[in-house]
Design a protein around this motif. Structure first.
Motif, PDB file in Angstrom:
ATOM      1  N   ALA A 367     -29.289   5.250 -37.965  1.00  0.00           N
ATOM      2  CA  ALA A 367     -28.673   6.077 -36.923  1.00  0.00           C
ATOM      3  C   ALA A 367     -27.476   5.358 -36.305  1.00  0.00           C
ATOM      4  CB  ALA A 367     -29.704   6.421 -35.849  1.00  0.00           C
ATOM      5  N   MET A 368     -27.608   4.068 -36.071  1.00  0.00           N
ATOM      6  CA  MET A 368     -26.483   3.295 -35.534  1.00  0.00           C
ATOM      7  C   MET A 368     -25.328   3.277 -36.532  1.00  0.00           C
ATOM      8  SD  MET A 368     -24.727   1.301 -33.545  1.00  0.00           S
ATOM      9  CE  MET A 368     -25.856   1.125 -32.150  1.00  0.00           C
ATOM     10  N   ASN A 369     -25.624   3.027 -37.800  1.00  0.00           N
ATOM     11  CA  ASN A 369     -24.581   3.000 -38.826  1.00  0.00           C
ATOM     12  C   ASN A 369     -23.863   4.347 -38.924  1.00  0.00           C
ATOM     13  OD1 ASN A 369     -25.286   0.384 -39.407  1.00  0.00           O
ATOM     14  ND2 ASN A 369     -26.111   0.804 -41.437  1.00  0.00           N
ATOM     15  N   LYS A 370     -24.648   5.410 -38.954  1.00  0.00           N
ATOM     16  CA  LYS A 370     -24.079   6.748 -39.134  1.00  0.00           C
ATOM     17  C   LYS A 370     -23.176   7.121 -37.974  1.00  0.00           C
ATOM     18  CE  LYS A 370     -25.451  11.570 -39.944  1.00  0.00           C
ATOM     19  NZ  LYS A 370     -26.604  12.475 -40.198  1.00  0.00           N
ATOM     20  N   ARG A 371     -23.616   6.881 -36.749  1.00  0.00           N
ATOM     21  CA  ARG A 371     -22.816   7.235 -35.583  1.00  0.00           C
ATOM     22  C   ARG A 371     -21.565   6.370 -35.472  1.00  0.00           C
ATOM     23  NH1 ARG A 371     -27.711   9.210 -34.655  1.00  0.00           N
ATOM     24  NH2 ARG A 371     -28.041  10.861 -33.061  1.00  0.00           N
ATOM     25  N   THR A 372     -21.700   5.092 -35.776  1.00  0.00           N
ATOM     26  CA  THR A 372     -20.527   4.220 -35.702  1.00  0.00           C
ATOM     27  C   THR A 372     -19.452   4.674 -36.682  1.00  0.00           C
ATOM     28  OG1 THR A 372     -21.912   2.341 -35.039  1.00  0.00           O
ATOM     29  CG2 THR A 372     -19.695   1.841 -35.854  1.00  0.00           C
ATOM     30  N   LYS A 373     -19.877   5.056 -37.895  1.00  0.00           N
ATOM     31  CA  LYS A 373     -18.913   5.456 -38.913  1.00  0.00           C
ATOM     32  C   LYS A 373     -18.359   6.858 -38.653  1.00  0.00           C
ATOM     33  CE  LYS A 373     -18.088   3.906 -43.395  1.00  0.00           C
ATOM     34  NZ  LYS A 373     -18.616   3.274 -44.621  1.00  0.00           N
ATOM     35  N   ASN A 374     -19.241   7.811 -38.382  1.00  0.00           N
ATOM     36  CA  ASN A 374     -18.798   9.188 -38.167  1.00  0.00           C
ATOM     37  C   ASN A 374     -17.981   9.352 -36.890  1.00  0.00           C
ATOM     38  OD1 ASN A 374     -19.912  10.261 -40.479  1.00  0.00           O
ATOM     39  ND2 ASN A 374     -21.734  11.071 -39.465  1.00  0.00           N
ATOM     40  N   CYS A 375     -18.408   8.688 -35.835  1.00  0.00           N
ATOM     41  CA  CYS A 375     -17.860   8.968 -34.510  1.00  0.00           C
ATOM     42  C   CYS A 375     -16.791   7.963 -34.083  1.00  0.00           C
ATOM     43  CB  CYS A 375     -18.978   8.990 -33.474  1.00  0.00           C
ATOM     44  SG  CYS A 375     -20.428   9.961 -33.964  1.00  0.00           S
ATOM     45  N   VAL A 376     -17.100   6.681 -34.136  1.00  0.00           N
ATOM     46  CA  VAL A 376     -16.176   5.676 -33.599  1.00  0.00           C
ATOM     47  C   VAL A 376     -15.122   5.290 -34.629  1.00  0.00           C
ATOM     48  CG1 VAL A 376     -15.983   3.481 -32.378  1.00  0.00           C
ATOM     49  CG2 VAL A 376     -18.088   4.823 -32.179  1.00  0.00           C
ATOM     50  N   LEU A 377     -15.539   4.963 -35.850  1.00  0.00           N
ATOM     51  CA  LEU A 377     -14.572   4.600 -36.884  1.00  0.00           C
ATOM     52  C   LEU A 377     -13.663   5.778 -37.211  1.00  0.00           C
ATOM     53  CD1 LEU A 377     -13.615   2.401 -38.907  1.00  0.00           C
ATOM     54  CD2 LEU A 377     -15.210   3.400 -40.555  1.00  0.00           C
ATOM     55  N   GLN A 378     -14.235   6.983 -37.315  1.00  0.00           N
ATOM     56  CA  GLN A 378     -13.473   8.174 -37.662  1.00  0.00           C
ATOM     57  C   GLN A 378     -12.798   8.809 -36.442  1.00  0.00           C
ATOM     58  OE1 GLN A 378     -14.254  11.379 -41.211  1.00  0.00           O
ATOM     59  NE2 GLN A 378     -15.821  11.245 -39.653  1.00  0.00           N
ATOM     60  N   ARG A 379     -13.074   8.261 -35.254  1.00  0.00           N
ATOM     61  CA  ARG A 379     -12.456   8.685 -33.993  1.00  0.00           C
ATOM     62  C   ARG A 379     -12.693  10.169 -33.729  1.00  0.00           C
ATOM     63  NH1 ARG A 379      -9.894   4.480 -31.933  1.00  0.00           N
ATOM     64  NH2 ARG A 379      -8.717   5.674 -30.377  1.00  0.00           N
ATOM     65  N   ARG A 380     -13.995  10.503 -33.675  1.00  0.00           N
ATOM     66  CA  ARG A 380     -14.416  11.855 -33.349  1.00  0.00           C
ATOM     67  C   ARG A 380     -15.526  11.798 -32.297  1.00  0.00           C
ATOM     68  NH1 ARG A 380     -10.369  12.593 -35.575  1.00  0.00           N
ATOM     69  NH2 ARG A 380      -9.893  13.988 -37.336  1.00  0.00           N
ATOM     70  N   GLN A 381     -15.495  12.729 -31.360  1.00  0.00           N
ATOM     71  CA  GLN A 381     -16.484  12.743 -30.287  1.00  0.00           C
ATOM     72  C   GLN A 381     -17.811  13.300 -30.774  1.00  0.00           C
ATOM     73  OE1 GLN A 381     -15.969  15.516 -26.966  1.00  0.00           O
ATOM     74  NE2 GLN A 381     -16.323  13.809 -25.574  1.00  0.00           N
ATOM     75  N   CYS A 382     -18.886  12.574 -30.493  1.00  0.00           N
ATOM     76  CA  CYS A 382     -20.222  13.005 -30.890  1.00  0.00           C
ATOM     77  C   CYS A 382     -21.114  13.144 -29.668  1.00  0.00           C
ATOM     78  CB  CYS A 382     -20.853  12.008 -31.847  1.00  0.00           C
ATOM     79  SG  CYS A 382     -19.993  11.835 -33.437  1.00  0.00           S
ATOM     80  N   ASP A 383     -22.048  14.091 -29.738  1.00  0.00           N
ATOM     81  CA  ASP A 383     -23.009  14.250 -28.662  1.00  0.00           C
ATOM     82  C   ASP A 383     -24.257  13.431 -28.985  1.00  0.00           C
ATOM     83  OD1 ASP A 383     -24.355  15.673 -30.596  1.00  0.00           O
ATOM     84  OD2 ASP A 383     -24.069  17.621 -29.647  1.00  0.00           O
ATOM     85  N   ASN A 384     -25.346  13.722 -28.295  1.00  0.00           N
ATOM     86  CA  ASN A 384     -26.563  12.924 -28.478  1.00  0.00           C
ATOM     87  C   ASN A 384     -27.145  13.037 -29.884  1.00  0.00           C
ATOM     88  OD1 ASN A 384     -26.519  14.199 -25.527  1.00  0.00           O
ATOM     89  ND2 ASN A 384     -27.319  12.136 -25.395  1.00  0.00           N
ATOM     90  N   ASP A 385     -26.864  14.131 -30.567  1.00  0.00           N
ATOM     91  CA  ASP A 385     -27.436  14.344 -31.902  1.00  0.00           C
ATOM     92  C   ASP A 385     -26.481  13.963 -33.034  1.00  0.00           C
ATOM     93  OD1 ASP A 385     -29.866  15.410 -30.869  1.00  0.00           O
ATOM     94  OD2 ASP A 385     -28.813  17.281 -30.458  1.00  0.00           O
ATOM     95  N   GLY A 386     -25.326  13.427 -32.706  1.00  0.00           N
ATOM     96  CA  GLY A 386     -24.348  13.108 -33.724  1.00  0.00           C
ATOM     97  C   GLY A 386     -23.061  13.865 -33.431  1.00  0.00           C
TER      98      GLY A 386
END
Length: 389
Positions: A367-386
């Protein structure tokens, strides 16, 4: 839980980047200001993942063997009316705690192999994901500063993992996963000094606690996930300076619509705002953590030396691993009073300058890996579920 406009300069943040965070009723949180810089940066140094263990003087690896039985609910041990006096002094046991390099490299390999998910329509270009937590329990414990020493700390208010006390280890957070946070894949523990009403001496617990994980720079080059078991402290529990209107590090009034962030009045000692009684404003506090890690240690003797602040150019050579920066957004459901408040870390001076936060970070690794890559690395806003839809 509602979140609203954060005043300019109230948090140390962002350089040229302004970040908005989603709130109830679509109210946005905007963080602006200058970020405290660490040592001279090395361009793209965060892309380097050190493979060596901690140097001389490092302590042994953190205990990871979980306790054989479930721990009792910590709230049952919390005092209902804690005295304002400082706790008896004890000798901290903390020191350098080296990361398990095999586990870290396994996490890195999984992170690098992960593909980014398609971005849903309408997702904002804001590099962050988050966890929303509620109050869990109150104890005079601190498993980072005073590990194994129950009652050695000033009183803390805990959020997230429900099993935390002075004896908590990374293994405990991994095994005992009951949490007050959403997503439940966040097994971390977060805590801050307890706030007290100065007139009644009764605790005032937060009514909202959001943790943002974000890039605080104008790029996300080299962004890596946070390693399991990282411990960090932001703020200074020993700081004792007045916090009058406009001071750095004060509590402020957050609200919907126009109003005075510094309050329409102050407490009798000037240290606490009084929010407009005709508005929905309540007391808030913002607390931000560093965004660079040394790649070697999960903790250090002062609980700060193993992390540092970077710049838009990258992380310092001494702390080359770029990680998401945590920001605590803490909401208290009170408007302020003439008598004001005090923190358990400064019951005598009754200022807000000793406000600080502790983070003991254990997520489900994927979950940490997925959110870091999808949201922070890709610079997209994510909510609590991704991704936010």
């Amino acid at each position: 839980m509602s979140y609203s406009a954060v005043p300019k300069g109230r948090a140390v943040l962002w350089g040229s980047l302004t970040v908005a965070a989603v709130a109830v009723a679509a109210t946005a949180v905007h963080l602006t200001g200058a970020l405290a810089a660490g040592p001279a940066p090395t361009t793209n140094a965060a892309q380097t993942v050190p493979a060596t263990a901690a140097g001389a003087g490092a302590a042994g690896a953190p205990t990871s063997t979980p306790k054989p039985t479930a721990k009792p609910t910590a709230s049952a041990k919390a005092s209902k009316n804690p005295p304002p006096a400082a706790p008896q002094q004890a000798t901290p046991k903390g020191g350098w705690i080296p990361v398990d390099q095999a586990a870290w490299q396994k996490q890195v390999a999984a992170y690098q192999a992960r593909k980014t998910d398609p971005v849903p329509a309408g997702v904002a270009d804001i590099p962050e994901f988050r966890a929303d937590c509620t109050y869990s329990h109150r104890l005079a414990d601190d498993p980072i500063v005073f590990p194994g020493l129950a009652g050695a700390s000033h009183m803390h208010s805990f959020f997230g993992n429900k099993a935390v006390d002075a004896d908590t280890t990374t293994g405990d957070l991994t095994r005992f996963t009951a949490t007050t946070c959403k997503p439940v894949l966040d097994h971390s523990s977060y805590w801050v000094p307890t706030l007290y009403d100065a007139a009644t001496k009764k605790p005032v617990e937060p009514t909202g606690f959001r943790v943002y994980y974000r890039s605080i720079r104008n790029n996300s080059t080299g962004m890596m996930p946070i390693p399991t078991g990282l411990r960090m402290i932001a703020g200074d529990a020993k700081k004792r300076v007045p916090t009058p209107r406009g001071a750095h590090g004060q509590f402020y009034c957050a609200f919907y619509g126009p109003g005075d962030l510094d309050g329409v009045a102050r407490s009798s000692n000037g240290n606490w705002p009084i929010c407009d009684p005709n508005s929905y404003a309540t007391l808030h506090y913002m607390l931000q953590y560093p965004d660079c890690w040394d790649g070697k240690n999960l903790d250090s003797p002062d609980h700060k030396k193993h992390v540092a602040y970077g710049t838009d150019k990258g992380c310092p050579a001494s702390h080359p691993v770029r990680i998401p920066s945590l920001t605590f957004d803490i909401q208290y459901g009170v408007k302020g009073t003439t008598q004001g408040y005090y923190l358990s870390s400064d019951p005598t001076g009754r200022t807000a300058s000793s406000m600080h936060g502790d983070a003991f970070l254990v997520w489900d690794t994927d979950a940490m890996n997925k959110r870091t890559k999808n949201c922070v690395l890709q610079r997209r806003q994510c909510d609590n579920d991704g991704y936010q839809n």
